[in-house]
Design an enzyme around this catalytic site. Sequence first.
Site, mmCIF file in Angstrom:
data_model
loop_
_atom_site.group_PDB
_atom_site.id
_atom_site.type_symbol
_atom_site.label_atom_id
_atom_site.label_comp_id
_atom_site.label_asym_id
_atom_site.label_seq_id
_atom_site.Cartn_x
_atom_site.Cartn_y
_atom_site.Cartn_z
ATOM 1 N N ASP A 1 61.956 17.788 35.897
ATOM 2 C CA ASP A 1 61.376 17.978 34.566
ATOM 3 C C ASP A 1 60.443 19.186 34.506
ATOM 4 O O ASP A 1 59.633 19.303 33.584
ATOM 5 C CB ASP A 1 60.641 16.717 34.104
ATOM 6 C CG ASP A 1 59.543 16.289 35.074
ATOM 7 O OD1 ASP A 1 59.411 16.923 36.143
ATOM 8 O OD2 ASP A 1 58.813 15.333 34.770
ATOM 9 N N GLU A 44 50.132 13.769 46.831
ATOM 10 C CA GLU A 44 50.111 15.121 47.382
ATOM 11 C C GLU A 44 49.069 15.246 48.489
ATOM 12 O O GLU A 44 49.343 15.772 49.571
ATOM 13 C CB GLU A 44 49.838 16.143 46.276
ATOM 14 C CG GLU A 44 50.907 16.235 45.208
ATOM 15 C CD GLU A 44 50.686 15.270 44.058
ATOM 16 O OE1 GLU A 44 51.326 15.429 43.007
ATOM 17 O OE2 GLU A 44 49.860 14.341 44.219
ATOM 18 N N PRO A 72 63.970 14.375 43.252
ATOM 19 C CA PRO A 72 64.243 12.992 42.853
ATOM 20 C C PRO A 72 64.752 12.975 41.412
ATOM 21 O O PRO A 72 64.321 13.771 40.578
ATOM 22 C CB PRO A 72 62.877 12.312 42.956
ATOM 23 C CG PRO A 72 61.987 13.287 43.686
ATOM 24 C CD PRO A 72 62.537 14.640 43.413
#
Length: 306
Positions: free
Chosen positions: A170, A256, A69
């Site tokens: 990131d 998750e 994403p």
Amino acid sequence: MKSLLFSRFLLLLPWVLIVIIVLDIDSSRAPLPALYPRGGSEGGSGGARPPAPRRRPEAVLPTIYAITPTYSRPVQKAELTRLANTFRQVSRLHWILVEDAAARSELVTRFVAGAGLPCTHLHVPTPRRYKRPGLPRATEQRNAGLAWLRQRHQHLPPPQPGVLFFADDDNTYSLELFQEMRTTRKVSVWPVGLVGGRRYERPVVENGKVVGWYTGWRADRPFAIDMAGFAVSLQVILSHPKAVFKRRGSQPGMQESDFLKQITTVEELEPKANNCTKVLVWHTRTEKVNLANEPKYHLDTVNIEV
């Protein structure tokens, strides 16, 4: 004069005969020519040419599908560049890049065109009501990547070797991580560095099985793991078509667990990275950019994409 020449001829005659005999013997011992010359067709003498030995086909590496994403921000291109530089060194990797936007941006479109990677560029916006601080992020984008993956493979015959990995832009990834995850049978796990307020978080492994979690936040989660800490076999994704990331009822930091509960159990997890004792991915994040001196309106004579 004639007698002299005749006498010399008689002296040389025995030596000439000896040389002829030796040459005749050597030629009779010469090896027979090959029945099938290199690069030629079969000869007329002898039977059919024996078939050449077949080479064993090399095992095909499972494709790694990396869902990333991404959203517009000053460091977006810098982080995508770092990630692409890593992905280019990984064999058989397909990048699924999903923008949080109503349409593909020109920046990301140009970037994908020049990235030199097998890449699928998707886009889906996050509804405004889910952009409040504290709510889970990138849910719609990860689900769009899952939907594309299932749609692409739904009509292909099994087996379809592949591994799915959620690769946020990131993070920093070691190339060794991709070697580890490629052998995933169902769901594999490993440590993640610089996350959860600790130097690392990891699954606790005993006798080759995950028995707990070393984490700085909510160790009571069913799967106390970061998004960068697991990979899933493509066959598992295809055999669980309804497994997605949920908005309703999902708390921050629980996505998750909510996803993994739909496809596996803790007992089935496959520890990687030396029984989860090596950190091969880091949640580094880019430092917040200081743009205090950036003018409100563009004043430069050229327009430079950053």
